[in-house]
Design an enzyme around this catalytic site. Structure first.
Site, short mmCIF file in Angstrom:
data_model
loop_
_atom_site.label_atom_id
_atom_site.label_comp_id
_atom_site.label_asym_id
_atom_site.label_seq_id
_atom_site.Cartn_x
_atom_site.Cartn_y
_atom_site.Cartn_z
CD GLU A 1 -2.85 -0.68 2.62
OE1 GLU A 1 -2.71 0.41 3.24
OE2 GLU A 1 -3.61 -1.57 2.99
CD GLU B 1 -12.15 1.48 0.64
OE1 GLU B 1 -12.58 0.51 1.28
OE2 GLU B 1 -10.93 1.68 0.43
CD GLU C 1 -7.58 6.02 7.40
OE1 GLU C 1 -7.92 4.89 6.99
OE2 GLU C 1 -6.39 6.39 7.44
#
Length: 392
Positions: free
Chosen positions: A262, A316, A325
């Site tokens: 990531e 998301e 986030e």
């Protein structure tokens, strides 16, 4: 005579770093959202973008079925909460039987990530289950004849390091060194990579007055020189990777490849999340992909292309934590681009005027210049072969 010259030059021709073919890179396909397109549409998007590698955070059967008979390789994940169950070898074989065997080879499952950032989980009791679960999963693959093309590993955050600066000082935290040795021994025996989740964004956010923004964004900058190796680093991601490589070497394992599971940059953040912006996200990811296209390695391993998975495909909306986030995605759930890093002129863009070029608005990197030189070399060899064949 023509055949003689052809075979003399063919190896050079084939091994030349042409810079013409775009090396495949990976992207993380997270699903912590209630508004994402169905997996079949996601596959269409990846295919349009010519992305051939992805990673998911579970073994979602809908996704695995949808990706069958495609050219997209997929890495699946064992959730942290079931690691203790996989300490039982029979449970591990059953897990492989249920979650892997029904989908291969039609679905190109190339890796299993056992857990995610287990060494830095709030529940530290999970650490004891990690390596046994990995061994049992691997043995399950062997038992079922599926181990040839599927590696078993686990991704770790940079918090596994006690020291990371300069890179040559890289070392693992002493309290996890015992389990880390067991993990590295397993990876070495199975010839599997060590994966890290590496985010220069967090380092910059926590210390913006001391860390150069250009250094973390891959923009031109003076960089830093490791005083112990004299290796020059012009970006933080490569320094992070080499710090991990040095740490691995200090435990006696020098042949394990380090890959990035990531990395990315948020396009939006809260008021105290310094650096989280659309502009910085576009620059970081665009520059990262430029380096990927150039097949770059790190200063410590310049001839080994650094394999990286960008985080993430979509924003998301159900992720917990600060605003950042929920804003790492290259795409919105409606498949419009959050910003355009140049992946495809065919994908729907929320800003039609955005440049398709992978070249940053900043000065071109040395890697990009080397890519151009490689293309010149390739064309020279091609013309030489053509001329020789025509002459003979």
């Amino acid at each position: 005579m023509a055949t003689f010259f052809y075979f003399i030059l063919l190896p050079f021709f084939l091994s030349a770093d042409t810079g013409i073919l775009v090396a495949s890179f990976g992207i993380n396909y997270g699903q912590v959202a209630n508004n994402l397109p169905p997996p079949t549409k996601v596959l269409e998007l990846l295919s349009t973008l010519k992305i051939t590698k992805t990673r998911i955070y579970d073994t979602n059967p809908e996704i695995l079925k949808a990706f069958a008979d495609s050219n997209v390789e997929i890495i699946v994940t064992v959730e942290n909460q079931i690691l203790n169950l996989l300490n039982d070898p029979q449970q591990a074989v059953q897990w492989v039987n249920t979650n892997i065997k029904p989908y291969v080879p039609e679905t190109k499952i190339t890796g299993i990530q056992v857990g995610n950032e287990v060494f830095t989980e709030i529940d530290s009791s999970l650490i004891q289950y990690l390596v046994p679960a990995m061994i049992n999963i691997h043995n399950g693959l062997v038992q079922l004849g599926l181990d040839t093309n599927i590696h078993v590993s686990t991704p770790s955050s940079l918090e596994v390091l006690e020291e990371s600066y300069p890179p040559s000082a890289g070392s693992f935290r002493s309290e996890i060194s015992g389990v880390m040795y067991q993990l590295l021994n397993f990876l070495s025996k199975t010839k599997s990579p060590f994966w890290i989740n590496a985010y220069p964004y967090f380092a910059y956010k926590n210390n913006p007055n001391q860390i150069s923004l250009d250094y973390v964004l891959f923009n031109p900058n003076q960089g830093m020189v490791d005083p112990n190796t004299n290796l020059h680093y012009d970006n933080m991601l490569y320094a992070m990777v080499d710090a991990v490589t040095f740490a691995i070497g200090k435990l006696g394992f020098n042949g394990i490849e380090v890959r990035v599971s990531e990395t990315g940059w948020p396009s939006k953040g809260d008021s105290d999340e310094i650096g989280a912006s659309l502009k910085n996200a576009e620059i970081y990811n665009k520059n990262l992909l430029t380096r990927q296209m150039a097949n770059e390695g790190t200063p410590l391993r310049p001839r080994m292309r650094l394999e990286s998975y960008l985080f993430a495909l979509f924003n998301e909306d159900l992720k917990n934590g600060p605003t950042s986030e929920r804003n790492y995605g290259l795409f919105e759930p409606d498949e419009s681009m959050t910003y355009n890093v140049g992946l495809s002129s065919f994908a729907k863009s929320s800003n039609p005027s955005t440049s398709i070029s992978l070249t940053s608005s900043a000065t071109r990197t040395k890697a990009a210049q080397k890519e151009n030189q490689s293309m010149v070399n390739w064309m020279f060899v091609y013309l030489l072969i053509s001329s020789l064949c025509a002459f003979v």
